[in-house]
Design an enzyme around this catalytic site. Structure first.
Site, short mmCIF file in Angstrom:
data_model
loop_
_atom_site.label_atom_id
_atom_site.label_comp_id
_atom_site.label_asym_id
_atom_site.label_seq_id
_atom_site.Cartn_x
_atom_site.Cartn_y
_atom_site.Cartn_z
N GLY A 265 0.82 -1.20 0.00
CA GLY A 265 0.00 0.00 0.00
C GLY A 265 0.85 1.25 0.00
O GLY A 265 2.07 1.20 0.20
N GLY B 46 1.01 5.62 1.17
CA GLY B 46 0.51 6.72 1.97
C GLY B 46 1.14 8.01 1.51
O GLY B 46 1.85 8.04 0.50
N GLY B 47 0.88 9.09 2.23
CA GLY B 47 1.37 10.38 1.81
C GLY B 47 2.88 10.50 1.83
O GLY B 47 3.47 11.22 1.01
N MET B 48 3.54 9.78 2.74
CA MET B 48 4.98 9.90 2.88
C MET B 48 5.76 8.67 2.43
O MET B 48 6.96 8.76 2.22
CB MET B 48 5.35 10.19 4.35
CG MET B 48 5.08 11.60 4.78
SD MET B 48 6.21 12.77 4.00
CE MET B 48 5.82 14.25 4.94
N GLY B 49 5.10 7.54 2.30
CA GLY B 49 5.86 6.34 1.99
C GLY B 49 5.03 5.23 1.38
O GLY B 49 3.80 5.32 1.31
N VAL C 142 4.55 0.91 1.41
CA VAL C 142 4.80 -0.28 2.21
C VAL C 142 4.87 -1.49 1.28
O VAL C 142 4.01 -1.68 0.41
CB VAL C 142 3.70 -0.50 3.27
CG1 VAL C 142 3.98 -1.76 4.10
CG2 VAL C 142 3.60 0.72 4.18
N LYS D 148 8.62 -0.22 5.02
CA LYS D 148 8.02 1.08 4.70
C LYS D 148 9.12 2.03 4.23
O LYS D 148 10.02 2.37 4.99
CB LYS D 148 7.32 1.64 5.94
CG LYS D 148 6.54 2.92 5.71
CD LYS D 148 5.79 3.29 7.00
CE LYS D 148 4.91 4.50 6.82
NZ LYS D 148 4.18 4.83 8.07
N ASP E 11 -2.59 10.65 15.93
CA ASP E 11 -3.31 10.41 14.68
C ASP E 11 -4.10 9.10 14.75
O ASP E 11 -4.09 8.31 13.82
CB ASP E 11 -2.34 10.39 13.50
CG ASP E 11 -3.04 10.54 12.15
OD1 ASP E 11 -4.19 11.05 12.13
OD2 ASP E 11 -2.46 10.16 11.13
#
Length: 253
Positions: free
Chosen positions: A21, A23-26, A28, A45, A142
């Site tokens: 998957g 995300g905004g920064m990395g 996986v 990640k 978060d």
């Protein structure tokens, strides 16, 4: 991106097997430790390689905090961190336990609201993780359905694990962002966090409550449809009563 890590590529002692998957920064990946006879499967990640230098520096610091914070806690409801590396000229990366299952967000999207007993059990697991973190002086900041992962144990049944302590900070007051910067996901933010105020563990408990409300109803606790209206609702405490959305729930819950 053109320079994205290719499946089969080696990073340190690990080989990338498949993407799990983004995300905004990395991103996986599932990976294998190739210098281990057992070729242990892990989750890796990586920071996105196309980030601007200032954003990359922030991502690197965020990853390191996540690794050090979560690895030190050792709670069964927090994802295990095995390794953190930042090789020169390469993407820094975290190595974590490889979980089988899905996030609470994915479950709610597919199945809708949860039964009360299941939601309460997930809530207990999240609170166990936060109790360990808060005792160590760490805030998550978060908590949301996307950061609660549901997996299954042959003996214990469904287990919830809290993901992504990458924006955690020390409750003792050490700042990790510029003063007033808001971190987190707006819907789940406490009033203090939404206005960039000082936080303690109660901010995580507020976010947990909103997460459980969403798990029980499939809906937001606020009637707001715009960002400004949402902020106003959070600050004023204009919450839609839970029993109006789920009249079948026990008053104790």
């Amino acid at each position: 991106t053109p320079d994205a890590p290719r499946i089969g590529r080696r990073i340190g002692p690990y080989e990338l097997v498949r993407e799990i998957g983004q995300g905004g920064m990395g991103t996986v990946y599932e990976g294998e430790r190739v210098d281990d006879d057992f070729r242990k499967r892990v989750a890796i990640k990586l920071v996105h390689s196309d980030l601007a230098p200032d954003a990359r520096a922030e991502a690197l610091a965020r990853f390191e905090r996540e690794a050090r914070s979560a690895a030190a806690l050792g709670n069964p409801h927090i994802i295990q961190i095995f390794d953190f590396q930042a090789p020169a000229g390469e993407s820094p990366f975290l190595v974590m336990e490889l979980l089988s299952g899905e996030t609470l967000a994915a479950t709610l999207k597919r199945d809708g609201p949860l039964a009360a007993a299941r939601a309460a059990r997930i809530g207990v697991h999240v609170l166990s993780a936060l109790a360990a973190a808060h005792q160590a002086g760490i805030l998550h900041r978060d908590i949301k359905p996307g950061n609660v992962f549901l997996t299954t144990s042959p003996t214990l049944g469904e287990i919830a694990k809290v993901l992504d302590f990458g924006i955690a900070t020390l409750a003792s007051g050490r700042q990790i962002t510029q003063a007033g910067m808001v971190i987190g996901t707006a819907l789940y933010m406490s009033p203090e966090q939404a206005t960039g105020g000082d936080l303690d563990g109660r901010a995580d408990l507020y976010s947990t409550a909103v997460t459980l409300y969403r798990a029980l109803t499939g809906k937001s606790p606020f009637a707001a449809t715009t960002a400004d209206a949402l902020l106003e609702a959070i600050l004023s405490g204009a919450v839609i009563p839970l029993d109006s959305q789920r009249p079948d729930l026990h008053p104790g819950l």
